[in-house]
Design an enzyme around this catalytic site. Structure first.
Site, PDB file in Angstrom:
ATOM      1  N   LEU A   8      55.557  44.692  43.598  1.00 36.69           N
ATOM      2  CA  LEU A   8      54.312  44.352  42.847  1.00 36.69           C
ATOM      3  C   LEU A   8      54.283  44.436  41.254  1.00 36.69           C
ATOM      4  CD1 LEU A   8      51.788  46.852  44.906  1.00 36.69           C
ATOM      5  CD2 LEU A   8      51.524  44.144  44.659  1.00 36.69           C
ATOM      6  N   HIS A   9      54.878  43.218  41.081  1.00 35.13           N
ATOM      7  CA  HIS A   9      54.927  43.349  39.389  1.00 35.13           C
ATOM      8  C   HIS A   9      54.193  41.936  39.192  1.00 35.13           C
ATOM      9  CE1 HIS A   9      58.108  40.422  38.535  1.00 35.13           C
ATOM     10  NE2 HIS A   9      58.653  40.621  39.503  1.00 35.13           N
ATOM     11  N   ALA A  10      54.035  41.843  37.854  1.00 35.73           N
ATOM     12  CA  ALA A  10      53.362  40.464  37.427  1.00 35.73           C
ATOM     13  C   ALA A  10      52.450  39.754  37.975  1.00 35.73           C
ATOM     14  CB  ALA A  10      54.700  39.387  36.857  1.00 35.73           C
ATOM     15  N   PRO A  34      52.231  38.896  41.476  1.00 32.71           N
ATOM     16  CA  PRO A  34      51.647  39.451  42.800  1.00 32.71           C
ATOM     17  C   PRO A  34      50.820  40.808  42.352  1.00 32.71           C
ATOM     18  CG  PRO A  34      54.192  39.286  42.881  1.00 32.71           C
ATOM     19  CD  PRO A  34      53.776  39.025  41.408  1.00 32.71           C
TER      20      PRO A  34
END
Length: 93
Positions: A14-16, A18
């Site tokens: 869960l980064h950027a 997503p």
């Protein structure tokens, strides 16, 4: 309180991008939702900084929770989004 435990389906976690997709879906759900990594402290799922701060990696378990009316349906949609690692918001969000 309704709760869903799911594994992050995005390989990059869960980064950027997503996280942005997830936060938009959580906001669109219309109910307050929290997200936590494993059994960690829950944070506001509609906050990009809070979600990024979790550092959730692909395959890690997260917990989505809400005690609002309509929570079950909202959590089901968010859990599907996260577990399948969808690249776009489904029309049902």
């Amino acid at each position: 309180m309704a709760e869903r435990r799911v594994n992050v389906g995005w390989a990059e976690g869960l980064h950027a991008r997503p996280a942005s997709i997830f936060v938009r879906a959580a906001t669109a759900s219309g109910v307050p939702v929290t997200i936590a990594k494993g059994d960690g402290n829950p944070v506001n799922a509609a906050s990009m900084l809070a979600v990024l701060g979790l550092g959730a990696q692909g395959g890690e378990e997260i917990v989505l929770a809400s005690d609002a009316d309509g929570a079950d349906a909202a959590l089901d949609r968010l859990a599907k989004l996260v577990s399948e690692g969808l690249e776009e918001l489904p029309e049902t969000v």
